[in-house]
Structures are given as structure tokens and as C-alpha cells.
Design a protein around this motif. Structure first.
Motif, PDB file in Angstrom:
ATOM      1  N   GLY A 160     -52.684  39.659  17.494  1.00 41.70           N
ATOM      2  CA  GLY A 160     -53.483  40.867  17.279  1.00 41.70           C
ATOM      3  C   GLY A 160     -52.806  41.895  16.395  1.00 41.70           C
ATOM      4  N   THR A 161     -53.068  43.166  16.718  1.00 45.98           N
ATOM      5  CA  THR A 161     -52.496  44.250  15.921  1.00 45.98           C
ATOM      6  C   THR A 161     -50.982  44.307  16.059  1.00 45.98           C
ATOM      7  OG1 THR A 161     -53.028  45.735  17.778  1.00 45.98           O
ATOM      8  CG2 THR A 161     -54.556  45.715  15.903  1.00 45.98           C
ATOM      9  N   ALA A 197     -52.809  51.871  16.780  1.00 45.20           N
ATOM     10  CA  ALA A 197     -53.714  50.808  17.216  1.00 45.20           C
ATOM     11  C   ALA A 197     -53.082  49.948  18.290  1.00 45.20           C
ATOM     12  CB  ALA A 197     -54.113  49.948  16.014  1.00 45.20           C
ATOM     13  N   ARG A 201     -54.484  49.804  22.125  1.00 42.26           N
ATOM     14  CA  ARG A 201     -54.907  48.535  22.716  1.00 42.26           C
ATOM     15  C   ARG A 201     -54.227  48.313  24.058  1.00 42.26           C
ATOM     16  NH1 ARG A 201     -53.850  42.446  20.272  1.00 42.26           N
ATOM     17  NH2 ARG A 201     -55.053  41.330  21.842  1.00 42.26           N
ATOM     18  N   ARG A 202     -52.923  48.612  24.122  1.00 44.58           N
ATOM     19  CA  ARG A 202     -52.192  48.442  25.378  1.00 44.58           C
ATOM     20  C   ARG A 202     -52.713  49.398  26.447  1.00 44.58           C
ATOM     21  NH1 ARG A 202     -47.582  45.579  27.176  1.00 44.58           N
ATOM     22  NH2 ARG A 202     -47.378  46.126  29.379  1.00 44.58           N
ATOM     23  N   ASP A 204     -55.688  50.695  26.633  1.00 49.77           N
ATOM     24  CA  ASP A 204     -57.025  50.268  27.017  1.00 49.77           C
ATOM     25  C   ASP A 204     -56.960  49.104  27.992  1.00 49.77           C
ATOM     26  OD1 ASP A 204     -59.930  50.604  26.592  1.00 49.77           O
ATOM     27  OD2 ASP A 204     -59.808  48.561  25.831  1.00 49.77           O
ATOM     28  N   ALA A 205     -56.026  48.176  27.776  1.00 57.61           N
ATOM     29  CA  ALA A 205     -55.897  47.019  28.662  1.00 57.61           C
ATOM     30  C   ALA A 205     -55.432  47.420  30.054  1.00 57.61           C
ATOM     31  CB  ALA A 205     -54.918  46.014  28.053  1.00 57.61           C
TER      32      ALA A 205
END
Length: 326
Positions: A160-161, A197, A201-202, A204-205
């Protein structure tokens, strides 16, 4: 520039390294090594726009190149470095970054973030290069209280990012010192965007689904209020602005009091009703008020207003003023 202890007497290397890193990297670290220890350090430093990159090609003591660094409260008070520091091991070196009760064990390609305004520790027991990126805290578009949840956490550079960020930083480490001013600014922007980003993402998870849903809904409601005057405000525009499908947007509103399209109409009518009742706006035509809040057609606005409130907008305005309705 190149920071190196190779030309400094062994007894002075540690003090020299402390002074030069404070001057050019705006922050200091303490090591447990005595001044008689054969301490070696070599690092290339380059300013890339708003961020500073440093690549340590040699750092530590002994043949194994062991390294141990600590940032203490006293150093934090002295330096006042309002920075985040991103760590990336390379060339076989393995690092451990510890902060806020968490410890990130990093393999080459992984990254970890630390906040230089709080105590932290770094440990490396194998030789090899390591890269750091110093980022002003104000430039990272995430609230500090959220970033504090991912300090001292290993962020994978294999998918991913995270893979994009790792690849970019690895390339920057190889090319350090070759970028012109305009290139450096673009590289800095790309790096900041990818760091944000990866962290988002982390975060959000780690956030429970019901909390993520509630946060997204609050953002959507705020977005609607901010764009009520735009006649192009539609469910499709809202979905695109929040990077969700139209289907997911409608599903979000299944448990709300009305659909997203109904909410847009309701909020527009609320703003129109408020303006119509405002005696300071008596000279403003009804159609101008309607257009201000996203109703380009005066006739359709009048029909909708009457259907909802039972009277035409002109009569509603007269009820709140001393003037007869037009």
C-alpha cells in the motif's frame, strides 16, 4: 553537508557530534557511551524544502556498529524542537524505536514515527545505513492527539501507501545532495503527503467501525452546511469529496432521520427561512435569498417552500415584518 567524526580525536567525538547535530538537525540525543569509547558517526544532511533528510552511513560503537540513543526531558526543554522524526533502516540495519510505551521493531524498508517533543529511544545492534526525515509538526495535516497514537509503531513498507513511502525515502537517501531547489520542494511535498496517508491509514484501521461511521457522518454534515450555496451540491458531489461510493453514502443515511438529498433541501430551506425572517434583509428580493442558498429557480423554490411551510415565502416574510406581502 557531511557530518563526520573521522577527523576528530576519539576523546572529542561525542561532544562534537552532539554540538553539530543540535546545530544542523535542531535536536540532540544522549548515548550511554563514555567519552573514551570509540564512537563513530557519519551522516549526510540535506534540506528538502520544508523537511530535512539525513542518511547515517556509519553510526555507533565497536565493530558491530551498535547504536543507542535517548532523547531526555532535559534535552527536550533545551532544544524546543517542534518536529516529528521518521526513521527508515536500510542496508540490512535493524532498528527499534520506542516512545509512549510502544516499541517498533523495524526491518529494512519499514518506517516509524517519533515526536521530538516527548522522550524517545532508538536502539540498533547491526551495522548499516539508516535514514531520518525531520518534519515540522505544523506541516503534518493530522491532529497531534491522533498522531500520538501511532508513535513508536512499526509501519510496514511492504504494501500500500507504506510501500510507496518506503520506496520514495529509499530513492531520496540514494540521491541526497543532488536535488535542486524546485526539485527538493516537490520531493518534500510528495514525502509529506505520503507520510500523512500512511498515518491516516493506520489510524483508520485502529478506529472501531461505528466510530469511523460517526466521524464520516459529521464530516458530511459539515460539508453540506459549507456548500449549501452551491447549486451543484448533490449526493454525487458529496460522495466524491469524501472518497466513498454513492451507494455507501446512501447506506450511511439509512439510519438517519432523512436521506442525504432530503437533508440538503431541509438545510437550504432552513437558511432561506432564517433570511426571510431577518428584518435586516427586507430589501433583498426573495429570489436572491433563494439563489444564495442553492435554489436557482425562484418558481421551484416558492413551490417547495409552500409545500413545506404551508404559505408562500413572501407571506412568511410578511409575518416577521411590518410590511405587507408582495
Amino acid at each position: 553537508m557531511l557530518i563526520s567524526t573521522s577527523d576528530v580525536p576519539a576523546s572529542e567525538r561525542y561532544d562534537y557530534w552532539q554540538a553539530i547535530t543540535r546545530e544542523h538537525l535542531a535536536c540532540g540525543f544522549r548515548t550511554p557511551y563514555g567519552r573514551r569509547t570509540v564512537f563513530r558517526a557519519e551522516s549526510r544532511v540535506d534540506a528538502l524544502g520544508a523537511v530535512t533528510a539525513a542518511v547515517a552511513t556509519a553510526f555507533g560503537v565497536g565493530a558491530a556498529g551498535a547504536a543507542e540513543l535517548h532523547r531526555t526531558p532535559a534535552m527536550i526543554r533545551r532544544d524546543e524542537a517542534d518536529l516529528y522524526q521518521l526513521w527508515l533502516p536500510a542496508s540490512g540495519r535493524r532498528l527499534a524505536v520506542a516512545q509512549d510505551g510502544r516499541r517498533a521493531e523495524l526491518a529494512p524498508g519499514d518506517v516509524a514515527l517519533a515526536d521530538l517533543t516527548r522522550p524517545l529511544s532508538l536502539l540498533a545492534r547491526s551495522p548499516g545505513r539508516m535514514m531520518t526525515l525531520l518534519v515540522p509538526r505544523a506541516l503534518l495535516p493530522l491532529p497531534p492527539e491522533q498522531v500520538a497514537r501511532v508513535t513508536g509503531v512499526a509501519l510496514s513498507g511492504r504494501e500500500g501507501t507504506g510501500a510507496l513511502l518506503s520506496a520514495l525515502l529509499t530513492r531520496v537517501a540514494a540521491d541526497l545532495g543532488t536535488y535542486g531547489p524546485s526539485e527538493a520542494a516537490r520531493v518534500s511535498t510528495a514525502a509529506l503527503d505520503l507520510v500523512a496517508a500512511v498515518l491516516a491509514r493506520r489510524l483508520d484501521a485502529e478506529t472501531p467501525p461505528d466510530v469511523r461511521r460517526e466521524v464520516l457522518l459529521r464530516r458530511i454534515y459539515a460539508f453540506v452546511d459549507e456548500h449549501l450555496g452551491d447549486p451543484e451540491l448533490t449526493p454525487g458531489m458529496i460522495a466524491a469529496a469524501h472518497h466513498v461510493s454513492l451507494r455507501r453514502l446512501h447506506k450511511l443515511f439509512e439510519t438517519e432521520e432523512c436521506t442525504v438529498a432530503e437533508w440538503i433541501r431541509r438545510r437550504r430551506l432552513d437558511r432561506c427561512r432564517s433570511d426571510l425572517a431577518d428584518t435586516a434583509l427586507l430589501e433583498r428580493p426573495v429570489e436572491a435569498i433563494a439563489a444564495r442558498w442553492g435554489f436557482p429557480s425562484a418558481a421551484s423554490f416558492s413551490r417547495l417552500f409552500r409545500a413545506v411551510h404551508g404559505i408562500p415565502p413572501g407571506e412568511y416574510r410578511a409575518m416577521h415584518s411590518d410590511r405587507p406581502p408582495k
